[in-house]
Design an enzyme around this catalytic site. Sequence first.
Site, short mmCIF file in Angstrom:
data_model
loop_
_atom_site.label_atom_id
_atom_site.label_comp_id
_atom_site.label_asym_id
_atom_site.label_seq_id
_atom_site.Cartn_x
_atom_site.Cartn_y
_atom_site.Cartn_z
N GLY A 27 -0.45 4.44 -4.56
CA GLY A 27 0.88 4.21 -4.80
C GLY A 27 1.35 3.04 -5.56
O GLY A 27 2.45 2.84 -6.21
N SER A 28 0.67 1.71 -4.85
CA SER A 28 1.11 0.65 -5.41
C SER A 28 0.42 0.39 -7.09
O SER A 28 1.14 -0.13 -7.99
CB SER A 28 0.54 -0.73 -4.53
OG SER A 28 -0.95 -0.23 -4.50
N ASP A 55 -10.24 3.76 -3.75
CA ASP A 55 -9.03 4.63 -3.27
C ASP A 55 -9.38 6.04 -3.53
O ASP A 55 -9.63 6.65 -4.82
CB ASP A 55 -7.73 4.33 -3.96
CG ASP A 55 -6.56 4.71 -3.03
OD1 ASP A 55 -6.73 5.72 -2.44
OD2 ASP A 55 -5.65 4.05 -3.45
N CYS A 95 0.87 -1.25 0.03
CA CYS A 95 0.09 -0.03 -0.03
C CYS A 95 0.84 1.33 0.18
O CYS A 95 1.47 1.52 0.90
CB CYS A 95 -0.79 0.12 1.25
SG CYS A 95 -1.89 1.52 1.22
N GLY A 96 1.09 1.90 -1.13
CA GLY A 96 1.84 2.92 -1.29
C GLY A 96 1.34 4.39 -0.42
O GLY A 96 2.21 4.97 0.30
N HIS A 97 0.21 4.45 -0.31
CA HIS A 97 -0.40 5.56 0.58
C HIS A 97 -0.18 5.63 1.84
O HIS A 97 0.32 6.58 2.69
CB HIS A 97 -1.75 5.90 0.16
CG HIS A 97 -2.94 5.34 0.93
ND1 HIS A 97 -3.26 3.95 1.13
CD2 HIS A 97 -3.36 5.88 2.40
CE1 HIS A 97 -3.97 3.56 1.76
NE2 HIS A 97 -4.06 4.74 2.77
O1 LIG Z 1 -1.80 3.69 -2.20
C1 LIG Z 1 -2.06 2.41 -2.33
O2 LIG Z 1 -1.11 1.61 -3.06
C2 LIG Z 1 -3.27 1.91 -1.72
N1 LIG Z 1 -4.22 2.70 -1.63
C3 LIG Z 1 -5.49 1.85 -1.17
C4 LIG Z 1 -5.23 0.70 -2.16
C5 LIG Z 1 -3.73 0.55 -2.05
O3 LIG Z 1 -3.26 -0.63 -1.27
#
Ligand SMILES: O=C(O)[C@H]1NCC[C@@H]1O
Length: 402
Positions: A322-323, A317, A129-131
């Site tokens: 991020g991912s 999201d 999870c990038g965020h």
């Molecule tokens: O930023 C992300 O990668 C995540 N945000 C919610 C879904 C992903 O895991």
Amino acid sequence: MGHHQQALITGPQGPARDIWMLTPSDITSSSEMELQLPPHEGIELSVVDMHTGGEPLRIIVAGYPEVMGDCVLSKRRYAREHLDHLRRVLMHEPRGHYDMYGALIVDSEMPEADLGVLFMHNEGYSTMCGHAVIALGRFAVDYKLVKEPRSPETQVNIHCPCGLVKAFVEYSAGKTGAVRFLSVPAFAFATGGRSSCFYTNCGQVVLYPAGLINDFTPDETVTVEGFGEVTVDISYGGAFYAFVDAQRFGLDVRSKTRDLVDAATAVTKAVKSQVKLHHPVSDDLAFLYGTILTDGRDEFSPEPTANICVFAEAQVDRSPTGSGVTARVALQHHKGLIQLNQTRTFQSGATGSQFTGKAVEETRCGDFRAVVVEVAGRAFYTGVSRFVQEPEDQLAHGFLLK
Ligand SMILES: O=C(O)[C@H]1NCC[C@@H]1O
């Protein structure tokens, strides 16, 4: 996480004032205080809440039992099998909501990791999870999970279920700022209309990336309920995503959220049942996490490109993901649409918030040609909470309204 708890609860500002009796002047005063609940029974869970580009992150700092397992991936399995009631308490209503996201800090077996983390959402536990990494980078520096913060950036090594992710947190005059991270090796798995190979096995299409086994060029299409044959790209950025241009469904990334969710969910369902995914490191990583609908602007441009990610159980999201940015950059690089170190801006169709992303290194992941992707963004604190479950509360275990 036992040894972290004491330091975490005091927070970056130091201990808060305890109060028990409220007066009207407390309500209008700006002095710091910590409200106490009346005497109660039942478990207590303490969290710090943040958001990155609008996407919530509830970081659990106290109250969880020990998560057993000799590695972060096995801790993820343990949490799913033995502690899932706590995920529902914190993610679902009345304490969370349909689109809540959480992070549980755990010990890592990797000597170079500053912390390990498990991610949780409305349906289970993700692998990347990038965020959350962007928020956790700040959090780790502010709450002293790394010993010596350095300016202009402090490195925080975060062991995610997908592997080690290196975050770099801006740090100056005691304050944390923007965060960038280097992904695990990210790779295009199947690209619509490009070289891949496949064979049919028990009704499932098995796709391999260009050049890995041979160079068949199949139509990488899936049959999507309500939409017919749809060509998809599939790419991995710590989690697998399917990518489709929103126009294919007569939508754009800023269309009504319900319509985007319906289309993306139908694609996810189709890919899950018709495509068998494979990850060289672990079978635990080989599942489709969600579908990202894009504005189709994959060719390099200094202008932002927008997308919206629908993951887990039709969860939306708010950030550019991020991912997902990692997986999308890997896909663009694989198709020759973006060069190493060319920075693109990615925008969330939901909120307009932005991350940047660029491929910084070519590498391999097993037999897959891969890239390391750098993603950057900002996270902000939104509050702290101590949650309780009173034993007589019929809804204490959490529920979801769709
Ligand atoms: O930023 C992300 O990668 C995540 N945000 C919610 C879904 C992903 O895991």
